[in-house]
Design a protein around this motif. Structure first.
Motif, PDB file in Angstrom:
ATOM      1  N   PHE A 103       3.073   2.930  -7.118  1.00 38.39           N
ATOM      2  CA  PHE A 103       2.368   1.750  -6.623  1.00 38.39           C
ATOM      3  C   PHE A 103       1.884   2.019  -5.209  1.00 38.39           C
ATOM      4  O   PHE A 103       2.523   2.756  -4.451  1.00 38.39           O
ATOM      5  CB  PHE A 103       3.299   0.528  -6.678  1.00 38.39           C
ATOM      6  CG  PHE A 103       3.698   0.164  -8.083  1.00 38.39           C
ATOM      7  CD1 PHE A 103       2.770  -0.367  -8.967  1.00 38.39           C
ATOM      8  CD2 PHE A 103       4.994   0.383  -8.544  1.00 38.39           C
ATOM      9  CE1 PHE A 103       3.116  -0.674 -10.277  1.00 38.39           C
ATOM     10  CE2 PHE A 103       5.357   0.076  -9.845  1.00 38.39           C
ATOM     11  CZ  PHE A 103       4.419  -0.452 -10.714  1.00 38.39           C
ATOM     12  N   ARG A 104       0.756   1.430  -4.860  1.00 40.73           N
ATOM     13  CA  ARG A 104       0.078   1.727  -3.598  1.00 40.73           C
ATOM     14  C   ARG A 104       0.035   0.491  -2.692  1.00 40.73           C
ATOM     15  O   ARG A 104       0.410  -0.619  -3.089  1.00 40.73           O
ATOM     16  CB  ARG A 104      -1.357   2.187  -3.874  1.00 40.73           C
ATOM     17  CG  ARG A 104      -1.499   3.348  -4.847  1.00 40.73           C
ATOM     18  CD  ARG A 104      -0.969   4.630  -4.275  1.00 40.73           C
ATOM     19  NE  ARG A 104      -1.349   5.784  -5.098  1.00 40.73           N
ATOM     20  CZ  ARG A 104      -0.868   7.016  -4.936  1.00 40.73           C
ATOM     21  NH1 ARG A 104       0.013   7.249  -3.973  1.00 40.73           N
ATOM     22  NH2 ARG A 104      -1.262   8.002  -5.716  1.00 40.73           N
ATOM     23  N   SER A 105      -0.490   0.685  -1.509  1.00 44.24           N
ATOM     24  CA  SER A 105      -0.643  -0.407  -0.554  1.00 44.24           C
ATOM     25  C   SER A 105      -1.746  -1.358  -1.004  1.00 44.24           C
ATOM     26  O   SER A 105      -2.552  -1.041  -1.893  1.00 44.24           O
ATOM     27  CB  SER A 105      -0.979   0.145   0.832  1.00 44.24           C
ATOM     28  OG  SER A 105      -2.281   0.729   0.832  1.00 44.24           O
ATOM     29  N   THR A 106      -1.799  -2.525  -0.376  1.00 40.97           N
ATOM     30  CA  THR A 106      -2.796  -3.530  -0.756  1.00 40.97           C
ATOM     31  C   THR A 106      -4.222  -3.029  -0.547  1.00 40.97           C
ATOM     32  O   THR A 106      -5.142  -3.490  -1.229  1.00 40.97           O
ATOM     33  CB  THR A 106      -2.579  -4.825   0.044  1.00 40.97           C
ATOM     34  OG1 THR A 106      -2.555  -4.527   1.445  1.00 40.97           O
ATOM     35  CG2 THR A 106      -1.245  -5.472  -0.338  1.00 40.97           C
ATOM     36  N   GLU A 107      -4.404  -2.101   0.376  1.00 35.21           N
ATOM     37  CA  GLU A 107      -5.733  -1.512   0.586  1.00 35.21           C
ATOM     38  C   GLU A 107      -6.255  -0.893  -0.708  1.00 35.21           C
ATOM     39  O   GLU A 107      -7.425  -1.065  -1.077  1.00 35.21           O
ATOM     40  CB  GLU A 107      -5.651  -0.446   1.681  1.00 35.21           C
ATOM     41  CG  GLU A 107      -6.941   0.342   1.882  1.00 35.21           C
ATOM     42  CD  GLU A 107      -6.764   1.524   2.819  1.00 35.21           C
ATOM     43  OE1 GLU A 107      -7.782   2.112   3.215  1.00 35.21           O
ATOM     44  OE2 GLU A 107      -5.606   1.871   3.130  1.00 35.21           O
TER      45      GLU A 107
END
Length: 480
Positions: free
Chosen positions: A292-296
């Motif tokens: 999972f990644r950052s909101t960006e």
């Protein structure tokens, strides 16, 4: 058995209209108003609801042997859970061990899948290469209805395909009218970063995203796309999770290359803070690849769906329970990679996409069903409310709601990555091959009621491209 769905609004990828739907012997046979149907037809009142094609999840791993264990959802529990969520077809993966015959692996997976409750099909992974692999690919395409082959650019010393394998397999796909799909992560970089983190004493789940930063995915996606360009073959990038790989897809498509992108419901709704949770069980439950990644990156993925550079949504459903995840308690590289989601994909996407205005209802149908059917050549048998199509239908209540929880889901796993999330917009009925299998919170399925779906090769398009490539083939220069 016949069913009439009355008073609803049909939502296809290309249009929305009011109509009744009559299904008989597993097919949609009439669409319209004032339909003349048998008196004993089962009636579903869809007043205030939408009638949509059943979901197609193009990326699942049921019963997968992986990292020393086996995924906890088998083909029955996983497909049954999918039906409860409005998903009527999965495309799973046959993953041969290195040196294992593709045909032997395929037949093994087919046997496992005989218990499926919904329709299913298979991609087949290319995990090694010699002449027998090329021959097996032809048999799979021509005799078994496989038109897509998976390539893992990650998992060094296991199932990773190197560049030589990619080139040879992509070329073979072109010859056979199949499409290569790619798990895009630079396996060598991941391996080296994992070793560096372990040497520094960073052994918990928080190290997982550090070992697989976005650039690792972006580099691999770009490399796979460039190889596909040279081989003159379309390509499908699975579980796109970051803006770097999305940018590689967008750039190639802007230059006319036929590239398709898939993203996961989890990557659209969950960020990387989960790996910093103090609970090992919680953080480990979210370990999957790509992470999972950052909101960006989440924002970029939504824009990719809106802009048409991401085409499908999937789950990469590969469930492991807490006891299985505990294998990596002291070494994050040993945590089995995978999360569940086949039951929740459609509701999460409706809630996060349609309710927020990011997606229209028609776009929702496209990215949850129709586009997958078109890309993998089973449209309009699947992916459309149309006369002659399979009666795979979901009746959707936009005013309905439920709170997602491992305590109430049908997936055979003790954790839900969407735990506690209340979604507005849920299926009240799922119809699979003309049978009501989910109605008002009750699941009515039987093992083995699903069927294998053949997916024909893309011969007309590919043969034309092959001839074009042959026409423009380089000619040796004769020199004195």
């Amino acid at each position: 058995m016949s069913i009439i769905i009355r008073n609803g609004t049909v939502v296809n990828a290309d249009q929305t209209f009011s109509a009744d739907i009559y299904c008989e012997e597993g097919k949609i046979v009439a669409i319209g108003t004032d339909l003349d149907v048998p008196a004993d037809a089962e009636t579903i009142d869809a007043t205030g609801q939408y009638i949509m094609p059943g979901g197609i999840d193009p990326h699942t791993h049921m019963q997968l042997p992986f990292m020393g264990t086996v995924a906890s959802d088998d083909f029955y529990t996983g497909t049954a859970a999918g039906l409860a969520g409005g998903n009527t077809t999965i495309i799973d993966f046959v993953i041969p061990a290195p040196q294992e015959s593709l045909l032997d692996a395929y037949k093994k997976w087919r046997e496992w899948a005989e218990k499926s409750a919904s329709d299913y099909s298979f991609h087949v992974a290319i995990t090694w290469w010699d002449d027998s692999v090329a021959a097996d690919m032809e048999t799979l395409v021509k005799e078994y209805g496989v038109n897509s082959f998976k390539h893992f650019m990650a998992y060094k010393n296991a199932i990773m395909a190197n560049d030589e394998t990619l080139v040879k397999s992509f070329r073979r796909c072109m010859e056979l009218g199949a499409i290569p799909t790619v798990h895009a992560e630079n396996g060598e970089l991941v391996f080296q970063l994992q070793q560096e983190l372990l040497n520094k004493g960073i052994t918990g789940p928080e190290a997982h995203p550090l070992s697989r930063p976005p650039v690792v995915e972006g580099e691999a996606a770009n490399r796979a796309i460039q190889i596909a360009q040279v081989m003159d073959v379309p390509i499908y990038i699975v579980h796109v999770s970051c803006k770097e790989s999305l940018e590689a897809i967008t750039r190639a498509r802007s230059e006319g290359q036929r590239v398709y992108g898939e993203c996961l419901a989890g990557h659209l709704a969950i960020d990387d803070s989960v790996y910093r949770n103090e609970s090992f069980e919680f953080a480990a439950a979210h370990v999957m690849s790509p992470p999972f990644r950052s909101t960006e990156h989440q924002n970029a993925l939504w824009k990719g769906l809106q802009g048409g550079n991401l085409h499908t949504t999937a789950t990469d459903h590969c469930s492991f329970c807490a006891g299985q995840k505990a294998a990596g308690k002291d070494d994050f590289t040993k945590i089995p990679n995978g999360t569940a989601g086949v039951e929740d994909r459609m509701a999460v996407l409706w809630h996060e996409g349609v309710n927020s205005g990011k997606l229209t209802m028609n776009e929702f149908v496209a990215v949850t069903s129709t586009n997958a059917a078109k890309i993998f050549n089973i449209y309009p048998q699947k992916g459309a409310i149309a006369v002659g199509a399979d009666a795979d239908i979901v009746v959707w209540d936009p005013a309905g709601s439920r709170t997602i929880s491992a305590k109430t889901h049908h997936q055979n796993v003790d954790f839900n990555i969407f735990e506690g999330k209340t979604v507005n917009g849920i299926p009240t009925h799922t119809i699979s091959r003309g049978k009501v299998v989910w109605a008002n919170g009750q699941l009515n399925v039987e093992p083995g009621s699903g069927r294998y779906i053949n997916r024909p090769a893309f011969n007309p398009v590919f043969e034309a491209l092959a001839k074009q490539a042959e026409h423009h083939a380089p000619v040796a220069v004769k020199r004195k």
